[in-house]
Design an enzyme around this catalytic site. Structure first.
Site: not given
Length: 472
Positions: A320-321
């Site tokens: 996700h990041g």
């Protein structure tokens, strides 16, 4: 270009659909590919080359896998997957790892002579995962043998889901590229689904966003502000991302595609395990099939199963990041899932498990939303009452009545979602014999027309607001 922009709604989409339906069947993939490339290049033309290069790499390596045997077949699969993940690692994680390495030595990347700042290509996490799944499915013998480059390129670049999913697999859409049904029913039902998703984004997600932004931008927020902001973000993310998924599924349906559903009432889950069967379903399926099972799944004993669960969720968080907040968010969910499996609470029922699951998810979203660990710590401390209980005068002044009203409205929509879904299927859908009641014939058109008009009026008065999952 985003789905909630005037450029997409009034220029690109009608122009593309007109051209698509006028195109003979054998050229529809070419039209779809050209339209998808225009859609992506609208953001940045230079990064279109990366999308094209990844597509050609996956397709070419897939052919090598298909036409070799034994160790050579495994070599080509490993090379293909490594190449795809290498692209993702370079653009998404290099800055993160360099900054983390510099931090270990108490310095900065600039002090180490590393002055670059790599721009993250939009949608790269999604099209790289789709390329990886194609390579692995080809190696396993699950992908079709007769794959045309044109169809595969159109699949990778498919603009409805290119930017923020759902994550698709070629083996699930291969038959639809060979043959799919085009009809007014598909166009109408797809348009209804699209505008439902657009209304989620514009009328709910964007309306509660200011309250979430205020809480996470305030130094040492009070308990009232921290809880209000965390709940607002919980609702914002759900309606933003599920709204995008609805829009993507609706757009695909207009063109005759049937995409996987991506959400199934996640905030009604009674365990974190169940939550991940209902939230971002396409990612959960991908992680299960291409990471959890290859790691051994639950076939190597209980301890190894728990380790696999946590490892998969940590990597899912990192997907996700590129930040430690996402790593901790993934670990938080993974540890809860492992604990539920160990205690048998992954299939709980009743009100108490529902509340517990919502609280676990809520605390996790604080990590997910915070730009850094310090901010996450401040908000979590605020939720515990460490910075006072009531709103400060400044915060009370900045919170608008509209934000509070729409936060309550969004929460109410989540609460009655099962009833809304049942009402739609009982009253607004065709009967079992295929006939239509007056309600099922007129109500959807009237309802969605009103919803679309309200949404477009709201769009006209508000500033640009990108979808949250674009950053991933």
């Amino acid at each position: 270009m985003v789905f909630s922009s005037e450029t997409f709604l009034f220029l690109f989409l009608p122009g593309f659909l007109a051209l698509y339906f006028l195109t003979p069947w054998r050229w529809k993939s070419a039209t779809l590919l050209a339209g998808s490339y225009v859609f992506y290049a609208w953001w940045r033309l230079d990064f279109l080359a990366l999308l094209v290069g990844t597509t050609l790499w996956a397709f070419g390596i897939g052919r090598m896998i298909r036409h070799t045997e034994g160790r050579a077949r495994k070599f080509w699969c490993a090379l293909g997957v490594t190449g795809c993940l290498g692209v993702l690692g370079l653009f998404k994680y290099l800055d993160f790892f360099v900054a983390s390495l510099a931090g270990l030595f108490g310095t900065t990347p600039e002090a180490l002579g590393m002055h670059w700042q790599i721009l993250l290509p939009i949608g790269i996490s999604f099209y790289v995962f789709q390329s990886v799944s194609y390579l692995v499915d080809t190696y396993r013998g699950d992908a079709p043998e007769d794959v045309r480059l044109l169809d595969f390129a159109a699949f990778i670049a498919l603009f409805p889901q290119l930017i923020a999913g759902p994550i698709l697999r070629y083996k699930d859409l291969a038959d639809q590229f060979r043959e799919r049904h085009h009809s007014m029913e598909n166009v109408t039902s797809g348009m209804i689904r699209f505008f439902i998703g657009l209304s989620k984004k514009v009328l709910l997600a964007d309306a509660v966003a200011p309250l979430a932004d205020l809480a996470f931008a305030t130094q040492n927020p009070s308990m009232a502000l921290a809880w209000a902001g965390a709940v607002a973000y919980m609702l914002q993310l759900y309606f933003d991302f599920s709204g995008y998924s609805d829009m993507a599924i609706g757009l695909g349906r207009m063109m005759g595609f049937r995409f996987i559903e991506n959400f199934d009432l996640p905030y009604h889950a009674r365990s974190i395990t169940e939550f991940w069967r209902r939230w971002h379903i396409s990612l959960s399926v991908w992680l299960r099939d291409y990471l959890y099972i290859p790691l051994g799944g639950n076939r190597r004993g209980r301890l190894r199963t728990y380790v696999n669960v946590v490892a998969v969720m940590v990597l899912g968080g990192l997907w996700h990041g590129a930040a430690w907040t996402f790593v901790l968010w993934g670990a938080w969910h993974g540890l809860w899932m492992a604990g539920e499996r160990a205690t048998g609470r992954d299939r709980a029922a009743g009100l108490a498990p529902l509340v517990r699951t919502l609280l676990v998810v809520l605390f996790g979203w604080v990590l997910f939303r915070a730009p850094d660990l310090g901010t996450a710590g401040q908000v979590l401390a605020g939720m515990a009452g460490a910075h006072g209980l009531a709103l400060s005068p400044v915060a009370a002044f900045e919170i608008s009545g509209e934000s509070l009203l729409f936060t309550a409205l969004a929460a109410g929509v989540v609460l009655i979602e099962p009833a809304l879904r049942g009402l739609v299927h009982r009253r607004l859908m065709p009967r079992a014999d295929g006939t239509l009641t007056l309600a099922s014939a007129l109500a959807p058109s009237v309802l969605v027309s009103g919803l679309a008009a309200l949404t477009l009026m709201k769009l006209a008065e508000q500033s640009f607001s990108p979808f949250l999952y674009f950053q991933f």
